[in-house]
Design a protein around this motif. Structure first.
Motif, PDB file in Angstrom:
ATOM      1  N   MET A  84      49.436   9.832 -57.348  1.00  0.00           N
ATOM      2  CA  MET A  84      48.795   8.656 -57.780  1.00  0.00           C
ATOM      3  C   MET A  84      47.380   9.059 -57.368  1.00  0.00           C
ATOM      4  SD  MET A  84      48.855   7.305 -54.634  1.00  0.00           S
ATOM      5  CE  MET A  84      48.287   5.630 -54.583  1.00  0.00           C
ATOM      6  N   ASN A  85      46.291   8.084 -58.108  1.00  0.00           N
ATOM      7  CA  ASN A  85      44.957   8.057 -57.986  1.00  0.00           C
ATOM      8  C   ASN A  85      44.568   6.611 -57.643  1.00  0.00           C
ATOM      9  OD1 ASN A  85      43.727  10.966 -58.887  1.00  0.00           O
ATOM     10  ND2 ASN A  85      45.675  10.469 -60.160  1.00  0.00           N
ATOM     11  N   ALA A  86      43.693   6.627 -56.753  1.00  0.00           N
ATOM     12  CA  ALA A  86      42.931   5.387 -56.374  1.00  0.00           C
ATOM     13  C   ALA A  86      41.631   5.395 -56.651  1.00  0.00           C
ATOM     14  CB  ALA A  86      43.235   5.057 -54.649  1.00  0.00           C
ATOM     15  N   THR A  87      40.797   4.392 -57.435  1.00  0.00           N
ATOM     16  CA  THR A  87      39.560   4.524 -57.855  1.00  0.00           C
ATOM     17  C   THR A  87      38.839   3.204 -57.620  1.00  0.00           C
ATOM     18  OG1 THR A  87      40.572   5.747 -59.775  1.00  0.00           O
ATOM     19  CG2 THR A  87      38.367   4.928 -60.069  1.00  0.00           C
ATOM     20  N   LEU A  88      37.808   3.705 -56.983  1.00  0.00           N
ATOM     21  CA  LEU A  88      36.836   2.437 -56.699  1.00  0.00           C
ATOM     22  C   LEU A  88      36.033   1.463 -58.097  1.00  0.00           C
ATOM     23  CD1 LEU A  88      35.085   3.636 -53.581  1.00  0.00           C
ATOM     24  CD2 LEU A  88      36.345   1.815 -53.612  1.00  0.00           C
ATOM     25  N   LEU A  89      36.105   0.453 -58.091  1.00  0.00           N
ATOM     26  CA  LEU A  89      35.636  -0.257 -59.347  1.00  0.00           C
ATOM     27  C   LEU A  89      34.309  -1.042 -58.822  1.00  0.00           C
ATOM     28  CD1 LEU A  89      38.836  -2.065 -60.942  1.00  0.00           C
ATOM     29  CD2 LEU A  89      37.749   0.366 -61.430  1.00  0.00           C
ATOM     30  N   PRO A  90      33.329  -1.285 -59.842  1.00  0.00           N
ATOM     31  CA  PRO A  90      32.176  -1.973 -59.389  1.00  0.00           C
ATOM     32  C   PRO A  90      32.129  -3.091 -58.746  1.00  0.00           C
ATOM     33  CG  PRO A  90      32.197  -1.127 -61.852  1.00  0.00           C
ATOM     34  CD  PRO A  90      33.543  -0.849 -61.271  1.00  0.00           C
ATOM     35  N   THR A  91      33.383  -4.028 -58.804  1.00  0.00           N
ATOM     36  CA  THR A  91      33.533  -5.240 -58.012  1.00  0.00           C
ATOM     37  C   THR A  91      33.794  -4.974 -56.631  1.00  0.00           C
ATOM     38  OG1 THR A  91      35.646  -5.198 -58.956  1.00  0.00           O
ATOM     39  CG2 THR A  91      34.227  -6.425 -60.117  1.00  0.00           C
ATOM     40  N   GLY A  92      34.027  -3.851 -56.089  1.00  0.00           N
ATOM     41  CA  GLY A  92      34.663  -3.476 -54.975  1.00  0.00           C
ATOM     42  C   GLY A  92      35.920  -3.328 -54.733  1.00  0.00           C
ATOM     43  N   ASP A  93      36.706  -3.668 -55.843  1.00  0.00           N
ATOM     44  CA  ASP A  93      38.396  -3.594 -55.715  1.00  0.00           C
ATOM     45  C   ASP A  93      38.722  -2.023 -55.963  1.00  0.00           C
ATOM     46  OD1 ASP A  93      38.292  -6.436 -55.830  1.00  0.00           O
ATOM     47  OD2 ASP A  93      38.447  -6.713 -57.849  1.00  0.00           O
ATOM     48  N   VAL A  94      39.905  -1.778 -55.630  1.00  0.00           N
ATOM     49  CA  VAL A  94      40.525  -0.448 -55.946  1.00  0.00           C
ATOM     50  C   VAL A  94      41.739  -0.509 -56.844  1.00  0.00           C
ATOM     51  CG1 VAL A  94      41.600   1.523 -54.626  1.00  0.00           C
ATOM     52  CG2 VAL A  94      39.766   0.075 -53.468  1.00  0.00           C
ATOM     53  N   LEU A  95      41.744   0.363 -57.946  1.00  0.00           N
ATOM     54  CA  LEU A  95      42.530   0.386 -58.903  1.00  0.00           C
ATOM     55  C   LEU A  95      43.569   1.686 -58.329  1.00  0.00           C
ATOM     56  CD1 LEU A  95      43.595  -0.324 -61.748  1.00  0.00           C
ATOM     57  CD2 LEU A  95      42.104   1.485 -62.550  1.00  0.00           C
ATOM     58  N   VAL A  96      44.852   1.471 -58.766  1.00  0.00           N
ATOM     59  CA  VAL A  96      45.759   2.351 -58.468  1.00  0.00           C
ATOM     60  C   VAL A  96      46.659   2.768 -59.879  1.00  0.00           C
ATOM     61  CG1 VAL A  96      47.852   3.182 -57.422  1.00  0.00           C
ATOM     62  CG2 VAL A  96      45.918   2.095 -56.118  1.00  0.00           C
ATOM     63  N   THR A  97      46.613   3.920 -60.159  1.00  0.00           N
ATOM     64  CA  THR A  97      47.170   4.339 -61.441  1.00  0.00           C
ATOM     65  C   THR A  97      48.178   5.540 -61.086  1.00  0.00           C
ATOM     66  OG1 THR A  97      45.380   5.664 -62.007  1.00  0.00           O
ATOM     67  CG2 THR A  97      45.405   3.563 -62.852  1.00  0.00           C
ATOM     68  N   GLY A  98      49.170   5.504 -62.062  1.00  0.00           N
ATOM     69  CA  GLY A  98      49.968   6.650 -62.265  1.00  0.00           C
ATOM     70  C   GLY A  98      50.773   6.830 -60.761  1.00  0.00           C
ATOM     71  N   GLY A  99      51.462   7.953 -60.816  1.00  0.00           N
ATOM     72  CA  GLY A  99      52.465   8.410 -59.639  1.00  0.00           C
ATOM     73  C   GLY A  99      54.122   8.401 -59.985  1.00  0.00           C
ATOM     74  N   THR A 100      54.751   8.660 -59.221  1.00  0.00           N
ATOM     75  CA  THR A 100      56.003   8.445 -59.123  1.00  0.00           C
ATOM     76  C   THR A 100      56.605   7.756 -57.816  1.00  0.00           C
ATOM     77  OG1 THR A 100      58.286   9.627 -59.307  1.00  0.00           O
ATOM     78  CG2 THR A 100      56.479  10.647 -58.382  1.00  0.00           C
ATOM     79  N   SER A 101      57.568   7.064 -58.036  1.00  0.00           N
ATOM     80  CA  SER A 101      58.333   6.412 -56.985  1.00  0.00           C
ATOM     81  C   SER A 101      59.427   7.231 -56.553  1.00  0.00           C
ATOM     82  CB  SER A 101      58.682   4.848 -57.297  1.00  0.00           C
ATOM     83  OG  SER A 101      59.642   4.853 -58.374  1.00  0.00           O
ATOM     84  N   GLY A 102      59.904   8.282 -57.388  1.00  0.00           N
ATOM     85  CA  GLY A 102      60.911   9.165 -57.095  1.00  0.00           C
ATOM     86  C   GLY A 102      60.815  10.018 -55.908  1.00  0.00           C
ATOM     87  N   GLY A 103      61.772  10.285 -55.162  1.00  0.00           N
ATOM     88  CA  GLY A 103      61.939  11.109 -54.067  1.00  0.00           C
ATOM     89  C   GLY A 103      61.574  12.837 -54.592  1.00  0.00           C
ATOM     90  N   GLY A 104      61.167  13.491 -53.674  1.00  0.00           N
ATOM     91  CA  GLY A 104      60.872  14.907 -53.999  1.00  0.00           C
ATOM     92  C   GLY A 104      59.546  15.221 -54.278  1.00  0.00           C
ATOM     93  N   PHE A 105      58.946  16.409 -54.829  1.00  0.00           N
ATOM     94  CA  PHE A 105      57.704  16.516 -54.855  1.00  0.00           C
ATOM     95  C   PHE A 105      56.988  16.108 -56.070  1.00  0.00           C
ATOM     96  CE2 PHE A 105      54.225  19.647 -56.502  1.00  0.00           C
ATOM     97  CZ  PHE A 105      53.415  19.466 -55.641  1.00  0.00           C
ATOM     98  N   ASN A 106      57.649  16.168 -57.094  1.00  0.00           N
ATOM     99  CA  ASN A 106      56.941  15.686 -58.276  1.00  0.00           C
ATOM    100  C   ASN A 106      57.956  15.068 -59.266  1.00  0.00           C
ATOM    101  OD1 ASN A 106      54.837  15.207 -60.260  1.00  0.00           O
ATOM    102  ND2 ASN A 106      55.442  16.993 -61.444  1.00  0.00           N
ATOM    103  N   ASN A 107      58.888  14.193 -58.920  1.00  0.00           N
ATOM    104  CA  ASN A 107      59.819  13.427 -59.581  1.00  0.00           C
ATOM    105  C   ASN A 107      59.501  12.544 -60.772  1.00  0.00           C
ATOM    106  OD1 ASN A 107      62.519  12.507 -60.249  1.00  0.00           O
ATOM    107  ND2 ASN A 107      63.198  11.924 -58.362  1.00  0.00           N
ATOM    108  N   PRO A 108      59.857  13.051 -61.931  1.00  0.00           N
ATOM    109  CA  PRO A 108      59.641  12.066 -63.227  1.00  0.00           C
ATOM    110  C   PRO A 108      60.477  10.906 -63.175  1.00  0.00           C
ATOM    111  CG  PRO A 108      60.260  14.007 -63.914  1.00  0.00           C
ATOM    112  CD  PRO A 108      60.307  14.302 -62.509  1.00  0.00           C
ATOM    113  N   VAL A 109      61.420  11.052 -62.750  1.00  0.00           N
ATOM    114  CA  VAL A 109      62.486   9.880 -62.548  1.00  0.00           C
ATOM    115  C   VAL A 109      61.912   8.827 -61.654  1.00  0.00           C
ATOM    116  CG1 VAL A 109      64.879   8.967 -62.235  1.00  0.00           C
ATOM    117  CG2 VAL A 109      64.586  11.235 -63.208  1.00  0.00           C
TER     118      VAL A 109
END
Length: 703
Positions: free
Chosen positions: A512-537
């Protein structure tokens, strides 16, 4: 590509693009009235009564072993083609309806909050009575009805997950659900009549996904956990019972409260998907506001956010899997590159946004594949980690002084790919992970390491993200295998810094990716909750926002495209976030496209304006005048270093709050005095109103 808990994302998540809250009521005006019946020898007029019954519980089944009874949404999803991947299950207690009542109508109402972005206008949702099994909603999964015992075996769905498909009656109601957000209704009169006749058969209702659709078609509804009461599911039962005439009607209710804010102000909004010529797995915001990117294949590209156009800028060597960060003069230093997998080039290259051209720099002593590049407080550049030309792990860091390389020969240490490095308040480099423990690197002389604190999450945070959300303060979130939803913070300004947990995300994630926003909050986008290296499930599409003041997370809108390994995210000067990449390896499709996310703050009122010219170069401790007609409404001024992102890691981004005071015609803003708080290089300056709405940024070079 397979997905399972991605429905727990691609449904709540995969594509919660713009979420509308206009409520379209489908009311019945022609409710039937049952004939009166004698009671105790007297004929009394029957009274029509209405019961609006909330569920005693609701959840949705997924093609995994998860239970989602606490989620704020109920998901229906078709995946793969012509197979249901979700089913909504809910129960209602009819005890408030007297025995012997005659039901004239029973209407199930759900609030639609999200739909897929395809051209399919409707999605058929059928309602069924559950038979055979009496589910425990707080434990039911796609496999079991009570967390232990299986639903009746059938081959309806992916991987033969039963999904209760053999434990339901025929469709009692069918609704072609369009994409207009708001209330949708099903006539379940026959089911409710059966329950009142024989209460022992009341095992609940199941709403089924559309098995006629192609993959990735879906509808998402509010659950009983939705914070807005009138968005929650209801069963409205109109019934007749013998009795005396009803009492006079009550006085009219008070006027309704004002409408809630538009959904975009709560969850933000995703754009449509735009094409790109390459997989943008390395992305960098340039000092001119454009974005440089490259992938495994094809020439590097410069993207103009104003026109959407791409321009090829061929590089002197293969840049895939290099490290990168901005030099003090605003040019981008790229260290290392690709020979083959696990074999890195020793090359160094510099990109100049002003000329749109590359210049080769002297080569490093070691090839590097997956290194991290860090701008130091004095403007030198640290390169650490990776693998060399022979595939060996490079243990010796190197420092670029502007004309040549210096090896830190007494600071040998084997680290994971793309170490998460940050310049600490005392000038040393803090290695946050991925492995344990955290460490400190002193780059003076030939270098030296010292051990730091251990993180609380005992496993490695592989392909998690770390950001410096304030000077000396780091958030490290997600990562691991299986992925974790936990997050930790550390304050390096303290005499004995220690990691401690903050709030956990709603979704476990890696890649996933964590991105700083101008407000000081942190946005997290994408990624997977599946086990393994890169699980699209288990791909996660729901965005989440971390508040550093409260330590809590808020779930936001969902993007359309599965973005896992090699995905990237980058804050733009206009306050939007570029989300792109995924593929070019790791077994997932090559996503040659991008999306743009507009956070909630872009829908919460007028934006502050910066009207006058601001300096393009500023010095440490300088006082800068920023012209604005909105000076009285400004609550904070933030300085965010330009991002340089790959592999779930932003090597450049950090946020520095600036002190300021209102003056005639604008603000007097103090540039940081500390080079360790703000290493030299390019930054965005944002004004943020008291409503949390940022201006568009001005880019400045701090030297």
């Amino acid at each position: 590509m397979h997905r399972s808990r991605f429905l727990h994302t691609l449904v709540p998540t995969l594509a919660v693009f713009a979420i509308g809250t206009v409520l379209l009521h489908a009311c019945r005006d022609d409710r039937p009235t049952a004939p009166s019946t004698p009671l105790s020898g007297a004929i009394l007029a029957e009274t029509a009564s209405t019961a609006v019954i909330p569920p005693t519980g609701d959840t949705y089944l997924n093609i995994d072993a998860g239970n989602y009874a606490t989620e704020q949404q109920l998901n229906l999803y078709t995946w793969p083609d012509a197979k249901p991947a979700n089913a909504i299950v809910m129960k209602f207690d009819l005890a408030s309806i007297p025995p012997g009542s005659t039901v004239s109508s029973a209407t199930l109402t759900l609030n639609l909050i999200a739909s897929d972005a395809t051209t399919d206008p409707t999605y058929v949702v059928t309602a069924h009575a559950i038979v055979n099994k009496n589910p425990v909603l707080t434990a039911a999964t796609g496999y079991t009805y009570d967390g232990v015992d299986s639903w009746t075996t059938n081959s309806c769905c992916y991987n033969n997950v039963p999904l209760a498909q053999a434990d339901i009656g025929p469709p009692a109601a069918t609704q072609e659900v369009d994409k207009t957000p708001g209330l949708k209704q099903w006539d379940v009169t026959s089911v409710v009549r059966g329950w009142l006749t024989d209460p022992s058969t009341n095992f609940g209702l199941l709403l089924n996904s559309d098995p006629s659709k192609l993959r990735d078609r879906y509808r998402t509804f509010s659950s009983s956990e939705d914070p807005i009461a009138n968005h929650r599911p209801t069963l409205t039962v109109v019934y007749n019972r013998p009795g005396p005439p009803p009492p006079p009607p009550p006085p009219p209710p008070p006027p309704p409260p004002p409408p809630p804010p538009p959904p975009e102000a709560r969850v933000g909004q995703w754009s449509t998907v735009f094409p790109a010529p390459i997989v943008q797995l390395h992305i960098h915001l340039l000092p001119n506001g454009q974005v440089l990117s490259w992938g495994l294949n094809g020439d590097p590209q410069v993207w103009d956010p104003l026109t959407g156009g791409f321009t090829a800028v061929p590089a002197p060597s293969w840049l895939f899997c290099a490290g990168h960060d901005f030099l003090p003069d605003g040019r981008l230093l790229v260290a290392g590159g690709h020979i083959t997998n696990d074999h890195g080039l020793p090359n160094a290259n510099v990109f100049d946004a002003a000329t749109g051209s590359w210049q080769p720099a002297p080569a490093m002593a070691h090839g590097r594949w997956y290194p991290t590049t860090t701008t130091l407080a004095d403007g030198q550049m640290l390169v650490m980690g990776g693998r060399d030309q022979a595939g060996a792990v490079v243990t010796t860091p190197e420092v670029w002084n502007g004309s040549g390389w210096r090896s830190l020969t007494t600071a040998n240490l084997e680290t994971e790919y793309y170490p998460r490095n940050f310049v600490a308040p005392d000038g040393r480099v803090f290695y946050a992970g991925e492995d344990q423990p955290s460490r400190w690197l002193d780059v003076s002389g030939t270098g030296s390491w010292s051990d730091g604190p251990r993180r609380n999450f005992t496993g490695g945070r592989g392909y998690g993200s770390a950001v410096m959300y304030a000077p000396g303060k780091i958030l490290y979130v997600g990562g691991g295998d299986p992925p974790t939803n936990t997050a930790e913070i550390i304050d390096l300004n303290q005499p004995n810094p220690a990691w401690r947990y903050t709030g956990s995300m709603a979704f476990a994630r890696r890649q996933m990716n964590a991105t700083l926003l101008p407000t000081g909050d942190v946005l997290v986008t994408g990624g997977t909750s599946g086990g393994g290296f890169n699980n699209p499930v288990g791909a996660v599409h729901v965005s989440e926002l971390w508040n550093p003041v409260t330590g809590t997370w808020t779930t936001l809108a969902s993007n359309a495209v599965t973005r896992i390994y090699h995905s990237t995210a980058l804050l733009l000067p206009d306050g939007r976030v570029l989300h792109t990449g995924s593929g070019d390896g790791g077994g997932s499709p090559d996503e040659r496209n991008y999306e743009l996310y507009s956070p909630p703050y872009l829908f919460q009122g007028p934006r502050p304006a910066i009207t006058d010219v601001t300096p393009s170069t500023v010095g440490y401790g300088q006082i800068v005048f920023v012209g604005t007609p909105d000076g009285g409404s400004i609550a904070k001024v933030t300085f965010i270093r330009l991002g340089s992102v790959t592999h779930a890691s932003d090597m450049g981004q950090r946020m520095v709050p600036l002190t300021f005071q209102q003056v005639n015609g604008g603000l007097s803003v103090a540039i940081p005095e500390s080079r360790t708080s703000a290493p030299p290089g390019p930054y965005m300056l944002f004004l943020v109103s008291g409503n949390g709405v940022p201006s568009e940024a001005r880019i400045m070079l701090l030297q």
